[in-house]
Design a protein around this motif. Structure first.
Motif, PDB file in Angstrom:
ATOM      1  N   ASP A 184      -8.361   0.898  -8.544  1.00  0.00           N
ATOM      2  CA  ASP A 184      -8.421   0.860  -7.080  1.00  0.00           C
ATOM      3  C   ASP A 184      -7.033   0.937  -6.443  1.00  0.00           C
ATOM      4  N   GLU A 222      -6.266  -6.766  11.283  1.00  0.00           N
ATOM      5  CA  GLU A 222      -5.346  -6.476  10.178  1.00  0.00           C
ATOM      6  C   GLU A 222      -4.848  -5.029  10.236  1.00  0.00           C
ATOM      7  N   PHE A 223      -5.729  -4.136  10.663  1.00  0.00           N
ATOM      8  CA  PHE A 223      -5.317  -2.727  10.757  1.00  0.00           C
ATOM      9  C   PHE A 223      -4.407  -2.521  11.966  1.00  0.00           C
ATOM     10  N   GLU A 258       0.868  -1.180   0.000  1.00  0.00           N
ATOM     11  CA  GLU A 258       0.000   0.000   0.000  1.00  0.00           C
ATOM     12  C   GLU A 258       0.901   1.224   0.000  1.00  0.00           C
ATOM     13  N   ASP A 280      -3.834   5.892   3.747  1.00  0.00           N
ATOM     14  CA  ASP A 280      -3.795   5.108   2.512  1.00  0.00           C
ATOM     15  C   ASP A 280      -4.894   5.666   1.603  1.00  0.00           C
ATOM     16  N   LEU A 286      -7.546   5.470   6.314  1.00  0.00           N
ATOM     17  CA  LEU A 286      -7.747   5.502   4.867  1.00  0.00           C
ATOM     18  C   LEU A 286      -8.401   6.808   4.453  1.00  0.00           C
ATOM     19  N   ASP A 331      -7.413   5.670  -1.095  1.00  0.00           N
ATOM     20  CA  ASP A 331      -8.069   4.494  -1.656  1.00  0.00           C
ATOM     21  C   ASP A 331      -9.163   4.881  -2.640  1.00  0.00           C
ATOM     22  N   GLY A 373      -6.385   1.249  -3.473  1.00  0.00           N
ATOM     23  CA  GLY A 373      -6.376   0.615  -2.146  1.00  0.00           C
ATOM     24  C   GLY A 373      -6.178  -0.880  -2.200  1.00  0.00           C
ATOM     25  N   THR A 374      -6.221  -1.443  -3.418  1.00  0.00           N
ATOM     26  CA  THR A 374      -5.969  -2.883  -3.578  1.00  0.00           C
ATOM     27  C   THR A 374      -4.555  -3.039  -4.129  1.00  0.00           C
ATOM     28  N   LEU A 388       0.095   2.498   9.196  1.00  0.00           N
ATOM     29  CA  LEU A 388      -1.118   2.997   8.548  1.00  0.00           C
ATOM     30  C   LEU A 388      -2.053   3.584   9.595  1.00  0.00           C
ATOM     31  N   TYR A 396     -13.428  -4.188   3.791  1.00  0.00           N
ATOM     32  CA  TYR A 396     -12.656  -4.127   2.552  1.00  0.00           C
ATOM     33  C   TYR A 396     -12.499  -5.508   1.935  1.00  0.00           C
ATOM     34  N   GLY A 397     -12.058  -5.510   0.691  1.00  0.00           N
ATOM     35  CA  GLY A 397     -11.939  -6.741  -0.072  1.00  0.00           C
ATOM     36  C   GLY A 397     -11.046  -7.782   0.574  1.00  0.00           C
ATOM     37  N   ASP A 398     -10.134  -7.334   1.443  1.00  0.00           N
ATOM     38  CA  ASP A 398      -9.208  -8.314   2.043  1.00  0.00           C
ATOM     39  C   ASP A 398      -9.727  -8.809   3.386  1.00  0.00           C
ATOM     40  N   SER A 444     -10.578  -6.969   5.954  1.00  0.00           N
ATOM     41  CA  SER A 444     -10.360  -6.049   7.085  1.00  0.00           C
ATOM     42  C   SER A 444     -11.580  -5.148   7.228  1.00  0.00           C
ATOM     43  N   GLU A 453      -0.855  -3.132  11.263  1.00  0.00           N
ATOM     44  CA  GLU A 453      -0.107  -2.252  10.349  1.00  0.00           C
ATOM     45  C   GLU A 453       0.213  -0.939  11.051  1.00  0.00           C
TER      46      GLU A 453
END
Ligand SMILES: CNCc1ccc(Oc2cccnc2)o1
Length: 413
Positions: A302, A198-199, A99, A116, A208, A118, A304-305, A205, A162-164, A166, A202
């Protein structure tokens, strides 16, 4: 460049077109007579015939004649009144370009967090003084109680995933947000009261900053606008650009297009924003030096991906070209020996093409031994559309044109 009428209306609103003597104070009525004191209008843009003439047309709602409009435009330029805001900020890659993080100043005095940006979501959310201490491990937090310009948006909440996998959620403030010299007041700053692990993991970070369309902002009961939508009225041009790079810092610019940042020309392509994303259709792709396959790929731009997620048929075609590439179910993706020299991947944009160099497609080792590496191109299975994430975008200079008819511009660099 804002229209002359727009600028004129703005100037009229500020009183800059009013007469030098304005805002008469109500006098005192003595007997039958009334005295009225006049004070100088400090905002008066000066004696300029075209302004005075144009003001009359605006006042009575008549269209400003062409030559008068041109005279006013010239005058606005000479007086530097046509200058609007712009911004520019660095985008620093995290580990393996997973990211890109950019400094954003929030509140008064400024509290600077690394966010981040996004283009795949539309919430500006931050780790804050309301985030449980156990969930904060190294992040910088926003404390609204320390900002004189922060206002609680009473009763507002947000929640996003989000897609992952998180996710995060919380409460909402409005405050001043500054990015690369561009300041916008009363922006919705969403304060995290919950963040997924997950956040928390990191440390670099701090939140977003969503740059997709405001139609998918998650704040309830009253949906909020993105930073970009709030900034638009002040911007020279209703655009922002993403210039992400391989293994080094790139840049996000707001309000202008830096024509020195790309090679050749920009190719624009239509955007379907009906689902809130910057969705477009690439008319074809190629692997290595192969010919263009006219299989179209519809997906979202995207930032953010991390990866490029495309239909399985395209993924199979790409990895078929690589000896020892295989689908590793334990990694849920294609892997290959880290020493592999990878073919490029080309995606078409209109009549032009963006070439992703092979080395961009070696994302990261899957284990500490570093023998097996995870591919930067993987399947979009189950998502419903493709995702042109950082692996694809960092090969291009990308214009996100948020004008009346949104569009995307791509150029090689
Ligand atoms: C990597 N997990 C935490 C995390 C960092 C950034 C984001 O946000 C994302 C993830 C996937 C797609 N779009 C935005 O999640």
């Amino acid at each position: 460049m804002p229209s002359t009428a727009f600028l004129l209306a703005g100037l009229a609103a500020t009183g800059a077109l009013a007469s030098p003597l304005a805002h008469p104070r109500v006098g005192t009525a003595v007997g039958q007579s009334l005295s009225v004191e006049q004070v100088r209008n400090a905002q008066f843009a000066g004696r300029h015939g075209p302004f005075a003439l144009a003001k009359a047309y605006i006042k009575y709602g008549a269209p400003v004649p062409g030559d008068l409009s041109a005279a006013v435009a010239r005058l606005l330029q000479e007086l530097g009144l046509d200058k609007r805001a712009t911004g520019s900020v660095v985008a620093t890659p995290a580990q393996y370009d997973a990211e890109y993080l950019s400094p954003v100043s929030i509140g008064t005095p400024a509290q600077t967090l690394m966010l981040d940006f996004d283009t795949g979501s539309s919430d500006l959310w931050v780790f804050s003084s309301e985030t449980p201490k156990s969930s904060v491990q190294g992040q910088t937090v926003y404390n609204p109680s320390k900002s004189s310009t922060a206002k609680k948006l009473s009763g507002a909440t947000w929640k996003i995933s989000y897609g992952d996998g998180s996710s995060s959620s919380g409460s909402v403030y409005t405050d001043k947000v500054t990015i690369g010299g561009l300041s916008v007041s009363n922006v919705a700053v969403e304060s995290a009261q919950k963040v997924s692990r997950e956040f928390t993991a990191e440390a670099d970070l701090d939140g977003l900053l969503g740059l997709a369309f405001s139609s998918i902002n998650t704040v309830q009961p009253t949906q909020q606008k993105t930073f970009f939508d709030m900034a638009k009225p002040s911007l020279d041009s209703a655009v922002f650009t993403a210039d992400l790079k391989y293994g080094k810092a790139g840049k996000y610019n707001f309000g202008y297009i830096d024509d020195s940042a790309y090679n050749g020309s920009l190719t624009y392509t239509a955007v379907d924003s009906s689902n809130g994303w910057w969705m477009f259709t690439s008319p074809g792709y190629a692997v290595g030096s192969g010919t263009l396959d006219s299989t179209s790929i519809t997906g979202i731009a995207d930032t953010g991906t991390t990866l490029l997620l495309v239909p399985s048929s395209v993924v199979t075609t790409y990895y078929k070209q690589i000896r020892n590439a295989r689908y590793d179910s334990s990694q849920a993706g294609y892997v290959f020996p880290c020493s592999t020299s990878l073919p490029s991947f080309t995606y078409a944009v209109g009549n032009s093409q963006i070439v992703i160099p092979g080395k961009y497609i070696n994302f990261a080792p899957v284990d500490s031994a570093g023998s097996s590496c995870f591919g930067g191109i993987q399947s979009d299975e189950g998502i419903g559309f493709s995702i042109f994430g950082d692996v694809a975008l960092k090969a291009a200079f990308v214009v996100f044109d948020g004008s009346q008819s949104p569009r995307l511009g791509f150029a090689s660099k």
